[in-house]
Design an enzyme around this catalytic site. Structure first.
Site, PDB file in Angstrom:
ATOM      1  N   ARG A 106     -44.354 -77.993  44.670  1.00  0.00           N
ATOM      2  CA  ARG A 106     -44.161 -76.969  43.822  1.00  0.00           C
ATOM      3  C   ARG A 106     -43.413 -77.176  42.477  1.00  0.00           C
ATOM      4  O   ARG A 106     -42.124 -77.596  42.797  1.00  0.00           O
ATOM      5  CB  ARG A 106     -43.863 -75.415  44.215  1.00  0.00           C
ATOM      6  CG  ARG A 106     -43.528 -74.333  43.390  1.00  0.00           C
ATOM      7  CD  ARG A 106     -43.327 -73.012  43.825  1.00  0.00           C
ATOM      8  NE  ARG A 106     -44.672 -72.399  44.496  1.00  0.00           N
ATOM      9  CZ  ARG A 106     -44.896 -71.304  44.618  1.00  0.00           C
ATOM     10  NH1 ARG A 106     -43.549 -70.448  44.499  1.00  0.00           N
ATOM     11  NH2 ARG A 106     -45.715 -70.867  45.246  1.00  0.00           N
ATOM     12  N   HIS A 134     -52.890 -72.843  40.664  1.00  0.00           N
ATOM     13  CA  HIS A 134     -52.201 -72.169  41.773  1.00  0.00           C
ATOM     14  C   HIS A 134     -53.537 -72.303  42.870  1.00  0.00           C
ATOM     15  O   HIS A 134     -53.666 -71.191  43.180  1.00  0.00           O
ATOM     16  CB  HIS A 134     -51.746 -71.123  41.824  1.00  0.00           C
ATOM     17  CG  HIS A 134     -50.695 -70.496  42.988  1.00  0.00           C
ATOM     18  ND1 HIS A 134     -50.487 -71.503  44.015  1.00  0.00           N
ATOM     19  CD2 HIS A 134     -49.829 -69.295  43.357  1.00  0.00           C
ATOM     20  CE1 HIS A 134     -49.513 -70.874  44.833  1.00  0.00           C
ATOM     21  NE2 HIS A 134     -49.364 -69.508  44.255  1.00  0.00           N
ATOM     22  N   GLN A 137     -53.438 -70.432  46.328  1.00  0.00           N
ATOM     23  CA  GLN A 137     -53.469 -69.045  46.318  1.00  0.00           C
ATOM     24  C   GLN A 137     -54.926 -68.418  46.195  1.00  0.00           C
ATOM     25  O   GLN A 137     -55.369 -67.260  46.544  1.00  0.00           O
ATOM     26  CB  GLN A 137     -52.732 -68.310  45.029  1.00  0.00           C
ATOM     27  CG  GLN A 137     -52.718 -66.923  44.746  1.00  0.00           C
ATOM     28  CD  GLN A 137     -51.888 -65.995  45.857  1.00  0.00           C
ATOM     29  OE1 GLN A 137     -50.759 -66.277  46.023  1.00  0.00           O
ATOM     30  NE2 GLN A 137     -52.474 -65.086  46.460  1.00  0.00           N
ATOM     31  N   ASP A 228     -51.454 -59.701  38.333  1.00  0.00           N
ATOM     32  CA  ASP A 228     -50.233 -60.820  38.615  1.00  0.00           C
ATOM     33  C   ASP A 228     -49.020 -60.402  37.443  1.00  0.00           C
ATOM     34  O   ASP A 228     -49.482 -59.568  36.423  1.00  0.00           O
ATOM     35  CB  ASP A 228     -50.861 -62.227  38.394  1.00  0.00           C
ATOM     36  CG  ASP A 228     -49.670 -63.386  38.753  1.00  0.00           C
ATOM     37  OD1 ASP A 228     -48.843 -62.908  39.235  1.00  0.00           O
ATOM     38  OD2 ASP A 228     -49.944 -64.566  38.478  1.00  0.00           O
ATOM     39  N   CYS A 268     -51.040 -61.332  43.872  1.00  0.00           N
ATOM     40  CA  CYS A 268     -50.682 -62.652  44.679  1.00  0.00           C
ATOM     41  C   CYS A 268     -49.399 -62.532  45.346  1.00  0.00           C
ATOM     42  O   CYS A 268     -48.791 -63.218  46.147  1.00  0.00           O
ATOM     43  CB  CYS A 268     -50.657 -63.788  43.792  1.00  0.00           C
ATOM     44  SG  CYS A 268     -49.828 -63.647  42.108  1.00  0.00           S
ATOM     45  N   ARG A 296     -52.797 -66.563  53.125  1.00  0.00           N
ATOM     46  CA  ARG A 296     -52.153 -67.673  52.629  1.00  0.00           C
ATOM     47  C   ARG A 296     -51.906 -68.821  53.781  1.00  0.00           C
ATOM     48  O   ARG A 296     -52.176 -70.196  53.847  1.00  0.00           O
ATOM     49  CB  ARG A 296     -50.827 -67.573  52.106  1.00  0.00           C
ATOM     50  CG  ARG A 296     -50.819 -66.723  50.917  1.00  0.00           C
ATOM     51  CD  ARG A 296     -51.706 -67.251  49.716  1.00  0.00           C
ATOM     52  NE  ARG A 296     -51.076 -68.511  49.411  1.00  0.00           N
ATOM     53  CZ  ARG A 296     -50.070 -69.098  48.613  1.00  0.00           C
ATOM     54  NH1 ARG A 296     -49.534 -67.843  48.016  1.00  0.00           N
ATOM     55  NH2 ARG A 296     -49.842 -70.328  48.431  1.00  0.00           N
TER      56      ARG A 296
END
Ligand code: CP
Length: 313
Positions: A106, A134, A137, A228, A268, A296
């Site tokens: 990340r 991402h 996700q 988001d 998310c 996830r």
């Protein structure tokens, strides 16, 4: 080596994406078996390095538990040592390659992941979130839509907010799976034409992505509404301007009422209650945000199995 990288959903073929979601659903069903699950030792002898330049709960802990439940090991070198200025990224990558099978990274620019890829030949590399994409996700989001709707193809999801990394990866996956996407963003915050063009190139089953500036128009007839944060990690100095620009793009009970009667709410996480989403929506009966969070784990397990066992990608 096929399937060495998962920097983008676009690294998967549509068939591999479907395989990943099917495998994740199976892993979810079998999880209660614990040490007796058929995959409990599947990644024995493999190590996963977690390199995180930014905070994380779901992605980082999800990968840790995923790897352990598959019988593998996890190492978490401090980000200052692995991703700082101590040595070139290429030297970090070449060192890790001698010890570990896979690194989940990340960081900020996607280009930093490409430095990892170019420096190594064996190390599998997973995008655990960059400024641009991402993809992990998006896997969990699509599994969640599948669970709620019984299928993804032909459904319609409205995304209300910033055309950010989450929106980009969601658009890629949606197009590949035949999920129609309506993106409502203020002027100046929409997905780029290049991102839309790349997504349309992989569209199947007649899937369409359409941009709106009016959230009400976007959610009308939608099966799911997604929000988001307005200010992503690394954009904190721009928060005031963004808060002003995104007024009118909050997902409220009134906005949810414009979607289909059984439409569900997605996020998310982490969420800023009262900013991009009303507390009553996030905590309400139509919210599936913790299903997304749970998924996830299952999707990241499936991804690791596919990348390390060579299934499907
Ligand atoms: N959604 C998500 O990526 O969560 P984390 O930042 O906690 O990993």
């Amino acid at each position: 080596m096929p399937g060495r990288t998962f920097l983008s959903v676009l690294d998967l073929s549509p068939e591999a994406l479907e395989t990943c979601l099917g495998l994740a659903a199976r892993l979810k069903r079998e999880r209660h078996l614990g040490a007796d699950a058929p995959t409990a030792r599947a990644l024995a002898g493999h190590s996963l390095a977690l390199l995180f330049d930014k905070p994380s709960l779901r992605t980082r802990t999800g990968f840790e538990i995923a790897m352990r439940e598959l019988g593998g090991h996890v190492t978490c070198p401090p980000s200052a040592d692995a991703l700082g200025t101590r040595e070139p990224l290429a030297d970090v990558a070449r060192t890790l390659e001698r010890w570990a099978s896979v690194a989940a990274v990340r960081t900020f620019e996607q280009a930093r992941l490409h430095e990892f890829v170019e420096a190594t030949t064996r190390l599998r590399i997973v995008n655990a979130l960059t400024n641009e994409e991402h993809p992990c996700q998006a896997l969990a989001d699509c599994l969640t839509v599948h669970e709620r709707c019984g299928a993804v193809t032909g459904r319609t999801l409205a995304y209300v907010g910033d055309g950010n990394n989450v929106a980009t990866s969601l658009t890629h996956a949606a197009m590949m799976l035949g999920l129609n996407l309506r993106l409502a963003s203020p002027e100046g915050f929409a997905l780029s034409d290049a991102t839309l063009a790349a997504a349309r190139q992989v569209a199947r089953h007649g899937a369409e992505v359409v941009q709106y500036q009016d959230p009400v128009e976007a959610v009308r007839g939608a099966d799911a509404v997604y929000a988001d944060v307005w200010t992503s990690m690394g954009q904190e100095t721009d928060a005031t301007r963004r808060r002003a620009a995104f007024q009118g793009f909050r997902v409220t009970r009134a906005l949810m009422a414009k979607a289909n009667d059984d439409a569900f709410f997605m996020h998310c996480l982490p969420a800023h209650r009262g900013e991009e989403v009303e507390e009553e929506v996030l905590e309400g009966p139509r919210s599936v945000v913790f299903d997304q969070a749970e998924n996830r784990l299952h999707t990241q397990k499936a991804l690791l199995l596919m990348m390390l066992e060579g299934v499907g990608i």
